[in-house]
Design an enzyme around this catalytic site. Structure first.
Site, PDB file in Angstrom:
ATOM      1  N   ARG A   1      -5.740  31.645 -19.855  1.00 30.42           N
ATOM      2  CA  ARG A   1      -6.469  32.603 -19.089  1.00 30.42           C
ATOM      3  C   ARG A   1      -5.356  34.178 -19.069  1.00 30.42           C
ATOM      4  O   ARG A   1      -4.197  33.839 -18.888  1.00 30.42           O
ATOM      5  CB  ARG A   1      -6.474  32.178 -17.497  1.00 30.42           C
ATOM      6  CG  ARG A   1      -6.849  33.226 -16.678  1.00 30.42           C
ATOM      7  CD  ARG A   1      -8.452  33.507 -16.798  1.00 30.42           C
ATOM      8  NE  ARG A   1      -8.688  34.636 -15.853  1.00 30.42           N
ATOM      9  CZ  ARG A   1      -9.844  35.402 -16.032  1.00 30.42           C
ATOM     10  NH1 ARG A   1     -10.696  35.242 -16.931  1.00 30.42           N
ATOM     11  NH2 ARG A   1     -10.347  36.260 -15.071  1.00 30.42           N
TER      12      ARG A   1
ATOM     13  N   GLN B   1       5.279  35.027 -12.798  1.00 29.56           N
ATOM     14  CA  GLN B   1       6.045  33.893 -11.982  1.00 29.56           C
ATOM     15  C   GLN B   1       5.330  33.619 -10.727  1.00 29.56           C
ATOM     16  O   GLN B   1       5.472  32.473 -10.207  1.00 29.56           O
ATOM     17  CB  GLN B   1       7.342  34.525 -11.511  1.00 29.56           C
ATOM     18  CG  GLN B   1       8.485  34.738 -12.836  1.00 29.56           C
ATOM     19  CD  GLN B   1       9.959  34.921 -12.121  1.00 29.56           C
ATOM     20  OE1 GLN B   1      10.103  35.341 -11.085  1.00 29.56           O
ATOM     21  NE2 GLN B   1      11.025  34.878 -12.920  1.00 29.56           N
TER      22      GLN B   1
ATOM     23  N   GLU C   1       0.755  -1.209   0.082  1.00 26.82           N
ATOM     24  CA  GLU C   1       0.040  -0.120   0.169  1.00 26.82           C
ATOM     25  C   GLU C   1       0.911   1.270  -0.090  1.00 26.82           C
ATOM     26  O   GLU C   1       0.867   2.376  -0.687  1.00 26.82           O
ATOM     27  CB  GLU C   1      -0.933  -0.015   1.261  1.00 26.82           C
ATOM     28  CG  GLU C   1      -2.353  -0.683   1.056  1.00 26.82           C
ATOM     29  CD  GLU C   1      -3.283   0.021   1.955  1.00 26.82           C
ATOM     30  OE1 GLU C   1      -3.272   0.950   2.602  1.00 26.82           O
ATOM     31  OE2 GLU C   1      -4.353  -0.644   1.901  1.00 26.82           O
TER      32      GLU C   1
END
Ligand SMILES: Cc1cc2nc3c(=O)[nH]c(=O)nc-3n(C[C@H](O)[C@H](O)[C@H](O)COP(=O)(O)OP(=O)(O)OC[C@H]3O[C@@H](n4cnc5c(N)ncnc54)[C@H](O)[C@@H]3O)c2cc1C
Length: 398
Positions: free
Chosen positions: A285, A296, A259
């Site tokens: 965008r 940045q 796991e």
């Protein structure tokens, strides 16, 4: 070597290919398939209603993913660990239903693997073909309300009788329990000796005295139901026992190593999808007459998602390489779990900020990714427990 895709002439080359090639054909093939075959228009509604997607599960079974790691003699594909991980990583990348992906990875890497490693020949022949086909769903039940990180302090008992055992107690947070056909249960056959008295059992859903609770709504991964299971004088035969009495802790420990090392594989795939979406949005965008990705303040956090994704991927395939070589991999597995879960949580949070209001509303799925990808810091052993393992292996005092 494997049956689905041939990726190298030896285990070493295979795992090196996986590690070096983020666009590995085995991974890309599954991602491309999942993007269309598992594109469910009702995902948002199912997430709201906490509904498991049965048709999606069947499609995953038909694609052979549930069978990938299971040996051919038990109805599986007999693929290597690396090929299986590449497939599951592709599943996480292509499928937006992160709950369905967790259900798949838990079934393949925790439940089926434990049965294949530790169950008797009869038990394997009874359950593995059904698990491989997807005609049976299984759950792995260790945690209880009072025993989580301290898993071996469980209080569920299995009392020996002339014909078998009687289970009493309650398991908590059992993934897939509301839809499962069988359970791998850990219970104490000898509470006086603590972890050395824990045993493991395979119990079918319809066993009298096994009571499955209601699905418990949760923050994320809502399309994978989970529930408590109560045992009220639940009588099971001797043949339900896996391995020897008292070997439950070893079975659990081996399952946990798998796991830790690999359960986050679907999440690592999903994190790459989160990264892809953030890059696309950063390019498209515009604010202040330029793409926001030119700032940045946006591009550097996205670079951070890339670092988290790449480093957790490398650690996971390193753990796979060690396990395929038969080398102890406890440190690598703990590092893999810690890196994957923390990278997913911080990456999904970064993506939400990058998307502004579109990140925060439901319809774009970005907030759902954050809810889903945050679960990894808890299930499969919380982050603090991974750090404890790492510290102990470094030789720090316990
Ligand atoms: C989505 C999901 C699916 C799950 N599926 C399953 C399943 O299928 N089967 C199953 O058996 N269980 C399952 N679990 C349970 C999971 O394994 C436990 O939640 C996990 O082990 C943590 O246990 P706990 O929730 O009781 O937290 P606790 O153990 O109570 O821990 C609470 C906090 O204390 C911290 N803590 C505890 N001990 C230490 C320590 N020694 N040092 C430092 N910090 C510590 C933890 O890091 C955590 O932050 C699932 C959980 C989730 C969220």
């Amino acid at each position: 070597m494997n049956n689905d895709e041939t990726v190298g002439s030896s285990d070493h080359i295979e795992v090196l290919d996986a590690l070096l090639d983020n666009e590995h054909p085995t991974k890309v093939a599954v991602a491309d398939w999942a993007r269309t075959a598992l594109d469910d228009p009702k995902l948002e509604q199912r997430d709201l209603e906490c509904t498991f997607w049965v048709e999606g599960w069947q499609a995953i079974a038909e694609r052979g993913l549930l069978a990938s790691l299971i040996a051919e003699e038990y109805g599986g594909r007999g693929n290597s660990l690396t090929t299986t991980l590449l497939q599951l990583e592709g599943l996480g990348h292509g499928c937006r239903d992160d709950g369905l992906v967790l259900a798949t990875t838990a079934q393949v890497l925790t439940l089926s693997l434990a049965i294949e490693r530790f169950a008797s020949e009869d038990q394997k022949r009874e359950w593995l073909p059904k698990l491989a086909r997807g005609s049976a769903i299984g759950s792995f039940a260790m945690s209880e309300a009072t025993s989580g990180s301290d898993a071996y302090s469980l209080t569920t008992t299995a009392t020996k009788t002339a014909d078998g055992y009687v289970l009493n107690g309650e398991k908590a947070w059992v993934t897939l329990a509301p839809v499962a056909d069988m359970f791998l249960i850990f219970a104490s056959t000898n509470p006086d000796v603590g972890r050395w008295g824990i045993s493991a059992f395979l119990v079918p859903r319809d066993t009298p005295g096994l009571i499955i609770g209601e699905n418990r709504p949760k923050m994320g991964l809502r399309t994978t139901p989970f529930a408590n299971i109560t045992f009220d004088d639940c009588v099971i035969p001797d043949s339900a026992l896996i391995g020897a009495e008292g070997s439950g802790a070893s079975i659990f420990s081996a399952s946990m190593e798998a796991e830790r090392g690999f359960l986050l594989v679907g999440t690592i795939g999903a994190l790459e999808r989160v990264l892809d979406d953030a890059v696309t949005y950063g390019r498209e965008r515009k604010q202040f007459d330029q793409p926001i990705g030119a700032f940045q303040g946006v591009s550097h956090p996205i670079a951070g998602i890339k670092l988290g994704h790449e480093s957790s991927r490398l650690l996971m395939y390193k753990a796979a390489a060690l396990q395929q070589r038969g080398t102890p991999s406890m440190m690598a597995a703990a590092l893999s779990k810690l890196a994957g879960s923390e990278a997913a949580l911080s990456g999904a949070l970064t993506a939400l900020e990058v998307h502004g209001a579109r990140g925060y509303v439901t319809e774009y799925g970005v907030e759902r990714d954050l809810r889903n990808l945050s679960g990894g810091v808890i299930y499969g052993g919380a982050s603090a427990i991974q750090k404890n393992i790492i510290a102990r292996l470094l030789g720090l005092p316990a």
